[in-house]
Design a protein around this motif. Structure first.
Motif, mmCIF file in Angstrom:
data_model
loop_
_atom_site.group_PDB
_atom_site.id
_atom_site.type_symbol
_atom_site.label_atom_id
_atom_site.label_comp_id
_atom_site.label_asym_id
_atom_site.label_seq_id
_atom_site.Cartn_x
_atom_site.Cartn_y
_atom_site.Cartn_z
ATOM 1 N N GLU A 23 38.755 -42.867 -48.030
ATOM 2 C CA GLU A 23 38.067 -41.808 -47.291
ATOM 3 C C GLU A 23 37.711 -40.633 -48.209
ATOM 4 O O GLU A 23 36.641 -40.051 -48.088
ATOM 5 N N LEU A 26 34.750 -41.706 -50.329
ATOM 6 C CA LEU A 26 33.533 -41.692 -49.517
ATOM 7 C C LEU A 26 33.033 -40.266 -49.314
ATOM 8 O O LEU A 26 31.838 -39.989 -49.487
ATOM 9 N N ALA A 27 33.928 -39.360 -48.968
ATOM 10 C CA ALA A 27 33.529 -37.963 -48.743
ATOM 11 C C ALA A 27 32.973 -37.346 -50.022
ATOM 12 O O ALA A 27 31.969 -36.620 -49.982
ATOM 13 N N LEU A 30 29.574 -38.749 -50.702
ATOM 14 C CA LEU A 30 28.656 -38.227 -49.681
ATOM 15 C C LEU A 30 28.151 -36.829 -50.048
ATOM 16 O O LEU A 30 26.997 -36.494 -49.766
ATOM 17 N N LEU A 37 23.651 -41.582 -46.304
ATOM 18 C CA LEU A 37 24.712 -41.622 -45.300
ATOM 19 C C LEU A 37 24.900 -43.011 -44.669
ATOM 20 O O LEU A 37 26.007 -43.538 -44.641
ATOM 21 N N TRP A 41 28.064 -45.527 -45.278
ATOM 22 C CA TRP A 41 28.865 -45.968 -44.140
ATOM 23 C C TRP A 41 28.972 -47.506 -44.125
ATOM 24 O O TRP A 41 30.052 -48.053 -43.946
ATOM 25 N N TYR A 131 35.120 -45.074 -40.496
ATOM 26 C CA TYR A 131 34.246 -44.473 -41.505
ATOM 27 C C TYR A 131 33.170 -43.601 -40.871
ATOM 28 O O TYR A 131 32.724 -42.621 -41.472
ATOM 29 N N ILE A 135 32.672 -39.741 -41.972
ATOM 30 C CA ILE A 135 31.357 -39.190 -42.324
ATOM 31 C C ILE A 135 31.011 -37.998 -41.425
ATOM 32 O O ILE A 135 30.485 -36.983 -41.890
ATOM 33 N N TYR A 136 31.329 -38.116 -40.151
ATOM 34 C CA TYR A 136 31.075 -37.007 -39.223
ATOM 35 C C TYR A 136 31.769 -35.731 -39.702
ATOM 36 O O TYR A 136 31.161 -34.663 -39.776
ATOM 37 N N ALA A 138 33.013 -35.116 -42.714
ATOM 38 C CA ALA A 138 32.519 -34.736 -44.034
ATOM 39 C C ALA A 138 31.217 -33.952 -43.895
ATOM 40 O O ALA A 138 31.020 -32.940 -44.585
ATOM 41 N N GLU A 139 30.348 -34.396 -42.996
ATOM 42 C CA GLU A 139 29.094 -33.666 -42.762
ATOM 43 C C GLU A 139 29.348 -32.276 -42.211
ATOM 44 O O GLU A 139 28.713 -31.309 -42.611
#
Length: 144
Positions: A23, A26-27, A30, A37, A41, A131, A135-136, A138-139
């Protein structure tokens, strides 16, 4: 291109018995590639699912050696895990994304000889939702 390989590889590694946290990777990626994105994902979800398939395969074939002295799981623990899996059924694979219990869950599914297609679909759903949540957040917190 290297970022994509890193996300995929870290996600795959994180789903195996090896302790790893994809995670964070990924962040971080990103933040460098916010326009990718959907691809990130998908790569993370597929990589993590494939890691779960590796566990499934190990569980399926490792069981042949359960009576060997070196077998890492004691018979009593094995029966308890199998009984727990049988109690909740294959739908418990939707929880394979959980830390600590998710990876052993995929291993036990292999030992219980869960068919590969339903295994893969349920594990993918669980991992993809995780994931998506990563992503949510992280955004919201890293990209705003």
């Amino acid at each position: 291109m290297l970022d994509y390989l890193i996300v995929f590889s870290s996600s795959l590694l994180a789903a195996t018995i090896a302790p790893f946290y994809s995670e964070v990777v990924l962040a971080a990626v990103l933040t460098r590639q916010p326009d990718a994105l959907l691809l990130l994902w998908l790569l993370a979800s597929v990589g993590n699912t494939l890691g779960g398939v590796i566990n499934w395969w190990l569980g399926k074939y490792l069981l042949h050696y359960q009576h060997k002295r070196w077998f890492p799981i004691k018979e009593k623990q094995l029966h308890k895990a199998q009984a727990g899996f049988q109690r909740f059924g294959i739908w418990s694979l939707l929880l394979s994304w959980l830390p600590v219990v998710g990876d052993p869950l995929t291993l036990i599914a292999g030992m219980m000889k869960v068919r590969l297609l339903p295994f893969t679909l349920l594990v993918f759903i669980g991992k993809a939702v995780r994931y998506g949540i990563v992503i949510y957040f992280a955004e919201r917190f890293l990209l705003s």
